[in-house]
Design a protein around this motif. Structure first.
Motif, PDB file in Angstrom:
ATOM      1  N   GLY A  41       1.199  -1.433   0.610  1.00  0.00           N
ATOM      2  CA  GLY A  41      -0.427  -0.075  -0.053  1.00  0.00           C
ATOM      3  C   GLY A  41       1.038   1.061   0.066  1.00  0.00           C
ATOM      4  O   GLY A  41       2.191   1.316   0.238  1.00  0.00           O
ATOM      5  N   ALA A  42       0.139   2.447  -0.268  1.00  0.00           N
ATOM      6  CA  ALA A  42       1.163   4.093  -0.265  1.00  0.00           C
ATOM      7  C   ALA A  42       1.435   4.163   1.684  1.00  0.00           C
ATOM      8  O   ALA A  42       2.287   4.936   1.688  1.00  0.00           O
ATOM      9  CB  ALA A  42      -0.227   4.393  -0.778  1.00  0.00           C
ATOM     10  N   GLN A  43       0.370   3.408   2.598  1.00  0.00           N
ATOM     11  CA  GLN A  43       1.351   3.584   3.532  1.00  0.00           C
ATOM     12  C   GLN A  43       1.237   2.525   4.064  1.00  0.00           C
ATOM     13  O   GLN A  43       0.445   1.818   3.750  1.00  0.00           O
ATOM     14  CB  GLN A  43      -0.545   4.632   3.994  1.00  0.00           C
ATOM     15  CG  GLN A  43      -0.208   6.058   3.555  1.00  0.00           C
ATOM     16  CD  GLN A  43      -1.642   6.342   4.365  1.00  0.00           C
ATOM     17  OE1 GLN A  43      -1.505   6.656   5.338  1.00  0.00           O
ATOM     18  NE2 GLN A  43      -2.606   7.135   3.748  1.00  0.00           N
ATOM     19  N   ASP A  73      -6.511  -2.069  -5.388  1.00  0.00           N
ATOM     20  CA  ASP A  73      -5.101  -0.388  -6.087  1.00  0.00           C
ATOM     21  C   ASP A  73      -4.597  -0.418  -4.630  1.00  0.00           C
ATOM     22  O   ASP A  73      -4.850   0.318  -3.966  1.00  0.00           O
ATOM     23  CB  ASP A  73      -6.586   0.611  -5.932  1.00  0.00           C
ATOM     24  CG  ASP A  73      -6.012   2.059  -6.167  1.00  0.00           C
ATOM     25  OD1 ASP A  73      -4.412   1.766  -6.643  1.00  0.00           O
ATOM     26  OD2 ASP A  73      -5.728   2.669  -7.210  1.00  0.00           O
ATOM     27  N   ALA A  75      -2.346   2.597  -4.542  1.00  0.00           N
ATOM     28  CA  ALA A  75      -2.190   3.232  -4.567  1.00  0.00           C
ATOM     29  C   ALA A  75      -2.990   3.530  -2.902  1.00  0.00           C
ATOM     30  O   ALA A  75      -3.681   4.688  -2.530  1.00  0.00           O
ATOM     31  CB  ALA A  75      -2.635   4.546  -5.638  1.00  0.00           C
ATOM     32  N   THR A  76      -4.788   3.281  -2.632  1.00  0.00           N
ATOM     33  CA  THR A  76      -5.629   3.835  -2.175  1.00  0.00           C
ATOM     34  C   THR A  76      -5.168   2.321  -0.370  1.00  0.00           C
ATOM     35  O   THR A  76      -6.263   3.233   0.363  1.00  0.00           O
ATOM     36  CB  THR A  76      -7.141   3.338  -2.258  1.00  0.00           C
ATOM     37  OG1 THR A  76      -7.319   1.541  -2.522  1.00  0.00           O
ATOM     38  CG2 THR A  76      -6.791   3.972  -3.655  1.00  0.00           C
ATOM     39  N   MET A  77      -4.501   1.989  -0.633  1.00  0.00           N
ATOM     40  CA  MET A  77      -4.172   1.220   0.638  1.00  0.00           C
ATOM     41  C   MET A  77      -3.378   1.455   1.421  1.00  0.00           C
ATOM     42  O   MET A  77      -2.244   2.147   1.587  1.00  0.00           O
ATOM     43  CB  MET A  77      -3.639  -0.195   0.298  1.00  0.00           C
ATOM     44  CG  MET A  77      -4.726  -1.227  -1.182  1.00  0.00           C
ATOM     45  SD  MET A  77      -3.734  -2.593  -1.570  1.00  0.00           S
ATOM     46  CE  MET A  77      -3.249  -3.152   0.024  1.00  0.00           C
ATOM     47  N   ARG A  78      -3.170   1.153   2.814  1.00  0.00           N
ATOM     48  CA  ARG A  78      -2.503   1.086   3.712  1.00  0.00           C
ATOM     49  C   ARG A  78      -2.284  -0.055   4.644  1.00  0.00           C
ATOM     50  O   ARG A  78      -3.180  -1.274   5.659  1.00  0.00           O
ATOM     51  CB  ARG A  78      -3.141   1.836   4.905  1.00  0.00           C
ATOM     52  CG  ARG A  78      -3.148   3.592   4.482  1.00  0.00           C
ATOM     53  CD  ARG A  78      -3.845   4.275   6.111  1.00  0.00           C
ATOM     54  NE  ARG A  78      -5.360   3.882   6.879  1.00  0.00           N
ATOM     55  CZ  ARG A  78      -6.583   3.742   5.754  1.00  0.00           C
ATOM     56  NH1 ARG A  78      -6.603   4.574   5.087  1.00  0.00           N
ATOM     57  NH2 ARG A  78      -7.536   2.885   6.712  1.00  0.00           N
ATOM     58  N   HIS A 234     -12.913  -8.741   1.578  1.00  0.00           N
ATOM     59  CA  HIS A 234     -12.101  -7.071   1.635  1.00  0.00           C
ATOM     60  C   HIS A 234     -13.197  -6.600   3.444  1.00  0.00           C
ATOM     61  O   HIS A 234     -12.020  -5.463   3.752  1.00  0.00           O
ATOM     62  CB  HIS A 234     -13.709  -7.249   0.446  1.00  0.00           C
ATOM     63  CG  HIS A 234     -13.801  -5.324   0.674  1.00  0.00           C
ATOM     64  ND1 HIS A 234     -13.607  -4.691  -1.125  1.00  0.00           N
ATOM     65  CD2 HIS A 234     -14.050  -4.385   1.273  1.00  0.00           C
ATOM     66  CE1 HIS A 234     -13.603  -3.302  -0.826  1.00  0.00           C
ATOM     67  NE2 HIS A 234     -14.017  -3.097   0.304  1.00  0.00           N
ATOM     68  N   LEU A 243      -7.733  -1.641   3.951  1.00  0.00           N
ATOM     69  CA  LEU A 243      -8.624  -0.635   3.690  1.00  0.00           C
ATOM     70  C   LEU A 243      -9.633   0.783   3.555  1.00  0.00           C
ATOM     71  O   LEU A 243     -10.113   0.413   4.598  1.00  0.00           O
ATOM     72  CB  LEU A 243      -9.837  -1.588   2.710  1.00  0.00           C
ATOM     73  CG  LEU A 243      -9.054  -2.262   1.229  1.00  0.00           C
ATOM     74  CD1 LEU A 243      -9.597  -3.703   0.742  1.00  0.00           C
ATOM     75  CD2 LEU A 243      -7.842  -1.833   0.735  1.00  0.00           C
ATOM     76  N   ASP A 244     -10.010   1.348   3.075  1.00  0.00           N
ATOM     77  CA  ASP A 244     -11.442   2.248   3.592  1.00  0.00           C
ATOM     78  C   ASP A 244     -12.340   1.712   3.556  1.00  0.00           C
ATOM     79  O   ASP A 244     -12.671   0.792   2.416  1.00  0.00           O
ATOM     80  CB  ASP A 244     -11.241   4.222   2.608  1.00  0.00           C
ATOM     81  CG  ASP A 244     -10.278   4.745   3.219  1.00  0.00           C
ATOM     82  OD1 ASP A 244      -9.214   4.482   4.314  1.00  0.00           O
ATOM     83  OD2 ASP A 244      -9.773   5.336   2.893  1.00  0.00           O
TER      84      ASP A 244
END
Length: 338
Positions: A41-43, A73, A75-78, A234, A243-244
């Motif tokens: 993830g991005a973070q 995706d 880019a949307t993951m922590r 999910h 994920l959000d």
């Protein structure tokens, strides 16, 4: 540091990769490896690990885990997702439960042995990557191909683990299992063999929250069970903060926890004609079906001694004396989750 863990901890931004963990080689020179897919993830955050197949006929979880990985995706993951779609590639290629080169049950072989038989080496290669990397690991299984089953979970309690039973129950809740089976590791249980050698039990020993998700029947593509697993992945990823939200399906608020299971076996050979379905509650004194003989006579299966929930029910009608007809939950309670 393990190969997968090293890649996940690189400060190179969101990404995905795939590769193979080296294990050995065949006489032909063909490599023996464990394939993997990793999504970073991005973070930074927690890591969910999906292990798709310990036994070679357990396909539904493989499909669900790989499809879930494709849907993400980075880019949307922590945090991270890791998928090891097969832990037993020889058994997968042979379309059978056990590795044909040593006949070991891989899920009784962990944590493995770097200098042992090929199944032990496969187990060692996997657990060496999992330790210190995974926060939650789902060990994906199915019932025997001869049986029908609704999705359910199995878990153990490790007395020395930092992971509590409540932690494991909360991780299972997104999958809405019709039963959550608490499996006894010590003594003679409902299954033979070295139960403490299971991947999920050895993960608990390493401080990784882990359980078994049983997704229907082996050697089949079951779209409904695969979709249930994807939705559960999910929801769990949202629950873990990877994920959000919102999650596509809220986690269960209570689980039917099974504390005793057992098998019903055939007294006579013939053709088994079931009178119930997998998942049914069968009352004391009822029969789960009949045995149809080749002389056209019909014999009811002996009545069950107490109320039971059918975890798995045989769908292959050809049975011999002593063969398994049903896997039954005999004792259970209801656990309310926080």
């Amino acid at each position: 540091m393990p190969i997968i863990g090293d890649w996940l901890h690189q400060q190179s931004g969101p990404d995905r990769t795939s590769g193979h963990l080296p294990v050995g080689s065949m006489a032909s020179g063909m490599a023996v490896t464990l394939p993997y897919v990793a999504v970073r993830g991005a973070q930074p955050g927690r890591t969910l690990w999906l292990h798709g197949q310990v036994h070679g006929d357990e396909i539904n979880g493989m499909v669900a885990a790989l499809r879930f990985a494709r849907s993400l995706d980075p880019a949307t993951m922590r945090g991270n997702l890791v998928v090891t779609p097969t832990g037993n590639p020889h058994a997968l290629d042979a379309r059978r439960k056990r590795n044909p080169y040593d006949e070991l049950d891989l899920d009784q072989t962990y944590p493995g042995n770097a200098g042992g038989l090929v199944s032990e080496r496969l187990a060692h290669a996997l657990i060496s990557e999992v330790r210190g990397v995974a926060d939650v690991l789902i060990n994906l299984h199915t019932m025997n191909p001869l049986f029908d089953a609704r999705p359910y979970t199995v878990y153990k309690v490790h007395p020395g683990s930092s992971v509590s039973e409540a932690d494991v129950l909360a991780a299972m809740a997104p999958f809405h299992p019709h039963v959550a089976c608490r499996q006894d590791v010590g003594g003679k249980g409902e299954l033979p063999g070295n139960i403490s050698g299971a991947l999920d039990y050895q993960c608990l020993a390493a401080g990784v929250c882990a359980f078994m998700l049983e997704l229907g029947s082996g050697s089949r593509f079951e779209a409904e069970n695969i979709a249930l697993a994807e939705a559960g992945f999910h929801t769990l990823a949202v629950q873990m903060g990877i994920l959000d939200g919102p999650a596509p399906k809220a986690a269960a608020r209570a689980l039917r926890r099974v504390t005793r299971r057992g098998w019903i076996t055939a007294d006579e050979g013939g053709l088994f004609v079931p009178a119930a379905r997998a998942g049914d509650l069968v009352r004391e004194g009822a029969s789960i079906g009949d045995t149809l003989k080749l002389d056209a006579s019909l014999t009811p299966v002996a009545p069950i001694p107490r109320d039971g929930v059918l975890i798995g029910l045989r769908s292959d009608p050809v049975v011999h004396t002593g063969e398994r007809l049903a896997f039954v939950a005999w004792e259970w309670d209801t656990v309310t989750l926080a």
